[in-house]
Design an enzyme around this catalytic site. Structure first.
Site, PDB file in Angstrom:
ATOM      1  CG  ASN A  65       2.973  -9.089   2.340  1.00 15.78           C
ATOM      2  OD1 ASN A  65       2.001  -9.811   2.437  1.00 15.78           O
ATOM      3  ND2 ASN A  65       3.414  -8.363   3.344  1.00 15.78           N
ATOM      4  CD  GLU A  78       0.778  -3.699  -3.914  1.00 17.53           C
ATOM      5  OE1 GLU A  78       1.510  -4.550  -3.357  1.00 17.53           O
ATOM      6  OE2 GLU A  78       0.477  -2.612  -3.404  1.00 17.53           O
TER       7      GLU A  78
HETATM    8  O1  LIG Z   1       1.199  -1.874  -1.106  1.00 20.05           O
HETATM    9  C1  LIG Z   1       1.873  -2.590  -0.348  1.00 20.05           C
HETATM   10  C2  LIG Z   1       2.494  -2.102   0.810  1.00 20.05           C
HETATM   11  C3  LIG Z   1       3.246  -2.973   1.571  1.00 20.05           C
HETATM   12  N1  LIG Z   1       3.367  -4.277   1.215  1.00 20.05           N
HETATM   13  C4  LIG Z   1       4.156  -5.209   2.040  1.00 20.05           C
HETATM   14  C5  LIG Z   1       5.640  -5.067   1.947  1.00 20.05           C
HETATM   15  C6  LIG Z   1       6.078  -5.616   3.291  1.00 20.05           C
HETATM   16  O2  LIG Z   1       6.118  -7.029   3.226  1.00 20.05           O
HETATM   17  C7  LIG Z   1       4.948  -5.215   4.225  1.00 20.05           C
HETATM   18  C8  LIG Z   1       5.231  -4.000   5.063  1.00 20.05           C
HETATM   19  O3  LIG Z   1       5.507  -2.908   4.274  1.00 20.05           O
HETATM   20  O4  LIG Z   1       3.822  -4.997   3.398  1.00 20.05           O
HETATM   21  C9  LIG Z   1       2.763  -4.786   0.080  1.00 20.05           C
HETATM   22  O5  LIG Z   1       2.858  -5.961  -0.231  1.00 20.05           O
HETATM   23  N2  LIG Z   1       2.039  -3.913  -0.666  1.00 20.05           N
HETATM   24 ZN   LIG Z   2       5.134  -2.500  -3.070  1.00 17.29          ZN
END
Ligand SMILES: O=c1ccn([C@H]2C[C@H](O)[C@@H](CO)O2)c(=O)[nH]1
Ligand SMILES: [Zn+2]
Length: 150
Positions: A65, A78
């Site tokens: 992320n 993802e």
């Molecule tokens: O399945 C997930 C759930 C959350 N996040 C990230 C989004 C944000 O940066 C942080 C908090 O929600 O986590 C993801 O990357 N994937």
């Molecule tokens: Zn997501």
């Protein structure tokens, strides 16, 4: 969410619609997602997520992320992994592993990622399996069960 059936042990993976994936492959994919998590840029949520997606021809693309001060410009692990794969010309996937720092529950794709993956067979094959790791356990669910209520 109660439609999502998680197997409690790796041994059950074969029974859940991914006969073509060995336990070794799944463990490696989970490891790659855990490594990707280390690259997370998440100063706002402080929540790190990593994903590793396996193509049908055995290439792995990872993503983490990446957040932004303008929150909705941030990207989930993802979607990052999927976009990297698509950008390199790969659109057929077998499995995706997702790792977070949650140690008491499996991480599950957010609504935005589910919408992204609902795009259809041109982007995500509906035979893709999802793997999650928590507390030393591997959970899995199919595309159909994950999307059942979306
Ligand atoms: O399945 C997930 C759930 C959350 N996040 C990230 C989004 C944000 O940066 C942080 C908090 O929600 O986590 C993801 O990357 N994937
Ligand atoms: Zn997501």
């Amino acid at each position: 969410m109660d439609q999502v059936k998680f197997s409690r042990e790796v041994m059950h993976i074969k029974d859940r619609g991914s006969r073509h994936l060995s336990q070794e492959t799944v463990k490696k994919l989970i490891h790659r997602s855990q490594e990707a998590k280390k690259q997370a840029y998440s100063p706002y949520s402080k929540f790190r997520v990593g994903a590793a997606i396996l193509t049908t021809d055995n290439c792995v693309f990872t993503g983490c992320n990446v957040e932004n001060a303008c929150y909705n410009l941030g990207v989930c692990a993802e979607r990052n992994a999927i976009s990297k794969a698509v950008s390199e010309g790969y659109r057929n996937f077998t499995a995706i592993a997702i790792a977070s720092d949650l140690d008491d529950q499996f991480i599950s794709p957010c609504g935005g990622c589910r919408q992204f993956m609902r795009e259809g067979e041109d982007l995500i094959t509906s035979s893709i399996s999802f793997f999650f790791f928590s507390l030393g356990q591997i959970g899995m669910c199919t595309y159909q069960s994950l999307m059942a209520h979306t």
